[in-house]
Write a protein that holds these residues in place. Structure first.
Motif, PDB file in Angstrom:
ATOM      1  N   LEU A 120       0.857  -1.183   0.000  1.00 26.14           N
ATOM      2  CA  LEU A 120       0.000   0.000   0.000  1.00 26.14           C
ATOM      3  C   LEU A 120       0.891   1.230   0.000  1.00 26.14           C
ATOM      4  CD1 LEU A 120      -2.951   1.189   0.383  1.00 26.14           C
ATOM      5  CD2 LEU A 120      -2.337   1.384   2.801  1.00 26.14           C
ATOM      6  N   THR A 121       0.623   2.184  -0.889  1.00 26.74           N
ATOM      7  CA  THR A 121       1.379   3.429  -0.927  1.00 26.74           C
ATOM      8  C   THR A 121       0.425   4.599  -0.762  1.00 26.74           C
ATOM      9  OG1 THR A 121       3.110   2.517  -2.350  1.00 26.74           O
ATOM     10  CG2 THR A 121       2.886   4.912  -2.308  1.00 26.74           C
ATOM     11  N   LEU A 122       0.733   5.468   0.191  1.00 28.24           N
ATOM     12  CA  LEU A 122      -0.006   6.711   0.390  1.00 28.24           C
ATOM     13  C   LEU A 122       0.837   7.859  -0.144  1.00 28.24           C
ATOM     14  CD1 LEU A 122      -1.256   6.285   4.099  1.00 28.24           C
ATOM     15  CD2 LEU A 122      -2.280   5.407   1.986  1.00 28.24           C
ATOM     16  N   ALA A 123       0.199   8.848  -0.759  1.00 27.78           N
ATOM     17  CA  ALA A 123       0.924   9.986  -1.335  1.00 27.78           C
ATOM     18  C   ALA A 123       0.221  11.288  -0.989  1.00 27.78           C
ATOM     19  CB  ALA A 123       1.023   9.844  -2.857  1.00 27.78           C
ATOM     20  N   PRO A 145      -1.380  -7.413  13.201  1.00 25.56           N
ATOM     21  CA  PRO A 145      -1.319  -5.957  13.064  1.00 25.56           C
ATOM     22  C   PRO A 145      -2.286  -5.450  11.992  1.00 25.56           C
ATOM     23  CG  PRO A 145       0.885  -6.908  13.069  1.00 25.56           C
ATOM     24  CD  PRO A 145      -0.083  -8.045  12.954  1.00 25.56           C
ATOM     25  N   ALA A 146      -2.646  -4.182  12.103  1.00 21.42           N
ATOM     26  CA  ALA A 146      -3.537  -3.550  11.124  1.00 21.42           C
ATOM     27  C   ALA A 146      -3.024  -2.162  10.793  1.00 21.42           C
ATOM     28  CB  ALA A 146      -4.966  -3.472  11.674  1.00 21.42           C
ATOM     29  N   PHE A 147      -3.421  -1.675   9.630  1.00 19.44           N
ATOM     30  CA  PHE A 147      -3.029  -0.337   9.170  1.00 19.44           C
ATOM     31  C   PHE A 147      -4.279   0.343   8.630  1.00 19.44           C
ATOM     32  CE2 PHE A 147      -1.554   2.763   6.081  1.00 19.44           C
ATOM     33  CZ  PHE A 147      -0.446   3.333   6.689  1.00 19.44           C
ATOM     34  N   HIS A 200       5.137   3.971   2.119  1.00 20.31           N
ATOM     35  CA  HIS A 200       4.986   2.612   1.613  1.00 20.31           C
ATOM     36  C   HIS A 200       4.774   1.673   2.802  1.00 20.31           C
ATOM     37  CE1 HIS A 200       6.420   4.050  -2.275  1.00 20.31           C
ATOM     38  NE2 HIS A 200       7.502   4.526  -1.689  1.00 20.31           N
ATOM     39  N   PHE A 201       3.722   0.866   2.738  1.00 21.91           N
ATOM     40  CA  PHE A 201       3.434  -0.090   3.806  1.00 21.91           C
ATOM     41  C   PHE A 201       3.453  -1.496   3.220  1.00 21.91           C
ATOM     42  CE2 PHE A 201       0.416  -2.552   6.463  1.00 21.91           C
ATOM     43  CZ  PHE A 201       1.068  -2.418   7.689  1.00 21.91           C
ATOM     44  N   GLN A 205       5.672  -3.109   7.685  1.00 23.64           N
ATOM     45  CA  GLN A 205       6.735  -2.115   7.850  1.00 23.64           C
ATOM     46  C   GLN A 205       6.348  -0.838   7.115  1.00 23.64           C
ATOM     47  OE1 GLN A 205       9.591  -2.672   9.787  1.00 23.64           O
ATOM     48  NE2 GLN A 205       8.481  -4.555  10.323  1.00 23.64           N
ATOM     49  N   ILE A 206       6.686   0.307   7.713  1.00 25.53           N
ATOM     50  CA  ILE A 206       6.396   1.622   7.128  1.00 25.53           C
ATOM     51  C   ILE A 206       7.694   2.267   6.663  1.00 25.53           C
ATOM     52  CG2 ILE A 206       5.631   3.985   7.647  1.00 25.53           C
ATOM     53  CD1 ILE A 206       3.620   2.753   9.623  1.00 25.53           C
TER      54      ILE A 206
END
Length: 627
Positions: A120-123, A145-147, A200-201, A205-206
């Motif tokens: 997963l990518t956040l921008a 774990p959760a995101f 980037h997840f 890992q972040i």
């Protein structure tokens, strides 16, 4: 989660859920609320899949240069089935991967799930026009774990995965500045994706990656003032035209200041003989008894006489005691004064429009704030040895009253703050101008427990880090850089986004267009702050566009008459929410110190109006989200 942010997009909604991605049977889930601006047809529905099926996108904002990018990508073999910028964004990622960010001109926060890499990518856009929040929830023996992420914190809280709790470091920063720097929020465990960053997840890992930064290393000294005036007007005209891209009605805020007036005038040029709809907000005379806020309505009318827009005028008469809890809910933190008129004018504009252009950002790009001029004035004291300068300025500050019950409160407050900060070194001086509760005031305010909790926090650490990044830049550019990284995204842009989206209205900011920011960064600082003339080159550039008296009038901030309201409609709320029992029960502050701050403010001994409003908002925030 989508219900929690329903107000952000009422035209459509959608969800996408992946196949299981690991042995825990976890899935990637994307949701979208749509405010349809470009290609409002069903074809623009999101979350949207790329044509090769690899990427899934949920996207908030606009890519202003999407038409040019579409042609470029079409020449590279991509086919398009919609007129939406979201489809172009997906194709750009397919073609260039994350180098696509360098091709984008827009305001945005988006998330992309990569089915192939299970990432997963956040921008987030270059200056943080659009907000983006996330939380990583560590697992245990029973739960993996959760995101979670969202355009607002409410969406993350709606998952039920994270219990709302106060972030002590963010509280320490909030008391200092009225806001907390990225990535902190007042919610423990919930952070912002910083502007101009990718997150980037993968595999729990972040990784954060910065994709853009403004640079002051290529100042073009060889150009004369006339060249820069022409370049400034051409660039502003270009970005205004670019940001008018829309398939729905759009208009402009018009405060009567140079920024919004200049944008409105240039919009009118490109409106194809249609009258641009403008909205302005005024303050009733009885509410100006304790505040010095110039009569913006008079200047807005003056601009409208020349431009002949479809003009709407709103006089600020909110039921402020009833409105405050609503603003706390939408902003997810205690609001500042500008939140009130910003919400009310957005709500009025939304009755006829979907998109508005705003003059926000002109002060950060072209040096329009009084504190930037104050820094230049204060530098005249630098030759005085520190041993003499500090006691001299402290004596001056001590001799000035904090405020008066009459209308001279604001100049006295600013003079006192100037004198205190002028004694300090460059960085501390600027930080002092933006400080409300000093470290000493916070120590007196906190209970013993919270004094211990916050003992090792440095509220200024983020600012000092940004100062260090541009240590070789000209002094003015260092100030502009720090504001662009802190004050602008964390206070001004966040407030504008939350208050406008609460009304289901999109606001665009041409002064913060990437082309404008990068052009201004190459400009010699003396053309921004020329002598004591702020935004000098911008004003000279607009001399043929706007009336002379509008351009060179005294600057007016966009705010509300907080001092009058605290003595009127908000006074019962103060008695209730800042009472000894309530403060004691909350457990953060000493009731006697809160009472001293409130009493000193109302007696006129000190101007603590914004601090009182801050404490009031903080108690409302606790009641809304924590209790």
């Amino acid at each position: 989660m989508l219900n929690a942010v329903e107000h952000r997009g009422r035209d459509d909604q959608g969800t996408w859920i992946s196949e299981p991605i690991d042995s825990h049977n976890r899935r990637a889930c994307l949701g979208h609320r749509r405010l349809a601006i470009i290609d409002p047809s069903p074809a623009g529905h999101e979350p949207m899949l790329s044509h090769n099926g690899r990427y899934v996108l949920t996207f908030n904002g606009e890519i202003y240069n999407y038409r040019e990018l579409r042609e470029q990508l079409r020449n590279l073999g991509h086919q398009f089935h919609t007129e939406s910028d979201a489809e172009v964004l997906l194709a750009a990622i397919v073609e260039w991967s994350w180098d696509a960010m360098d091709h984008l001109n827009g305001m945005f926060a988006f998330a992309v799930w990569d089915n192939q890499e299970r990432t997963l990518t956040l921008a987030r856009d270059h200056v943080g026009i659009k907000p983006l929040y996330y939380a990583f929830i560590a697992g245990n023996d029973h739960t993996p774990p959760a995101f979670a992420f969202g355009s607002e914190i409410k969406a993350i809280l709606a998952t039920g995965l994270i219990k709302p709790a106060l972030n002590p470091e963010a509280l320490h920063q909030f008391l200092t500045f009225l806001w907390s720097p990225d990535p902190n929020t007042l919610f423990d465990g919930i952070k912002t994706v910083p502007p101009a960053h990718l997150l980037h997840f993968k595999n729990d890992q972040i990784e954060l990656q910065q994709w853009w930064d403004v640079s002051f290393t290529h100042i073009e000294e060889g150009r004369n003032e006339a060249w820069w005036r022409k370049r400034t007007l051409e660039t502003l005209d270009k970005v205004v035209r670019m940001e008018m891209v829309s398939d729905v009605p759009l208009g402009s805020f018009l405060s009567g200041g140079i920024d919004s007036s200049g944008i409105t005038a240039l919009m009118q040029r490109h409106a194809n003989d249609q009258r641009i709809s403008t909205y302005t907000v005024g303050i009733e005379s009885q509410d100006l008894r304790y505040d010095i806020i110039p009569d913006d309505v008079r200047w807005a009318r003056r601009v409208n006489e020349q431009l002949q827009t479809n003009y709407h005028e709103i006089m600020l008469q909110p039921s402020v005691a009833e409105l405050l809890p609503k603003l706390v809910y939408h902003m997810e933190e205690p609001p500042i004064d500008m939140a009130i008129p910003s919400y009310l004018i957005s709500r009025a504009a939304r009755e006829t429009l979907t998109v508005m252009l705003s003059g926000m950002g002109g002060d950060e790009v072209f040096a329009g704030y009084p504190r930037q001029m104050a820094m230049k004035i204060a530098s005249a004291f630098d030759p005085v040895p520190q041993l003499l300068r500090r006691p001299l300025m402290q004596t001056v500050a001590g001799a000035l009253p904090g405020g008066l019950p009459g209308r001279f409160t604001a100049p006295l407050r600013n003079a006192k703050k100037f004198a205190r900060s002028a004694a300090l070194d460059f960085e501390d001086r600027y930080l002092g101008y933006g400080t409300y509760f000093t470290d000493d005031m916070k120590r007196r305010l906190y209970t013993d427990e919270w004094r211990t909790i916050t003992h090792d926090f440095d509220a200024y650490s983020a600012h000092r880090g940004y100062f260090a990044r541009v240590s070789d830049a000209a002094p003015l550019n260092r100030l502009l850089y720090v504001d662009l990284k802190t004050f602008l995204p964390c206070l001004n842009l966040m407030t504008t986004d939350k208050t406008s989206m609460a009304a289901n209205l999109e606001v665009r900011v041409p002064f913060l267009n990437r082309e404008m920011v990068e052009m201004a960064a190459r400009m010699p600082p003396r053309l921004k702050l020329h002598g004591l003339k702020r935004k000098y080159v911008l004003k000279r550039a607009l001399e043929g566009v706007l009336p002379h008296d509008v351009i060179w009038r005294r600057k007016a901030g966009f705010g509300a008459p907080i001092r009058s309201w605290l003595r009127g409609p908000l006074k019962p709320l103060i008695s209730d929410l800042l009472s000894e029992d309530v403060v004691k029960r909350r457990g953060l502050f000493r009731p006697n110190e809160v009472k001293r701050v409130v009493d000193a403010n109302f007696s006129g001994r000190e101007d603590y109006n914004l601090q009182v409003f801050q404490l009031l908002g903080l108690e409302l925030w606790h009641r809304t989200f924590i209790d």
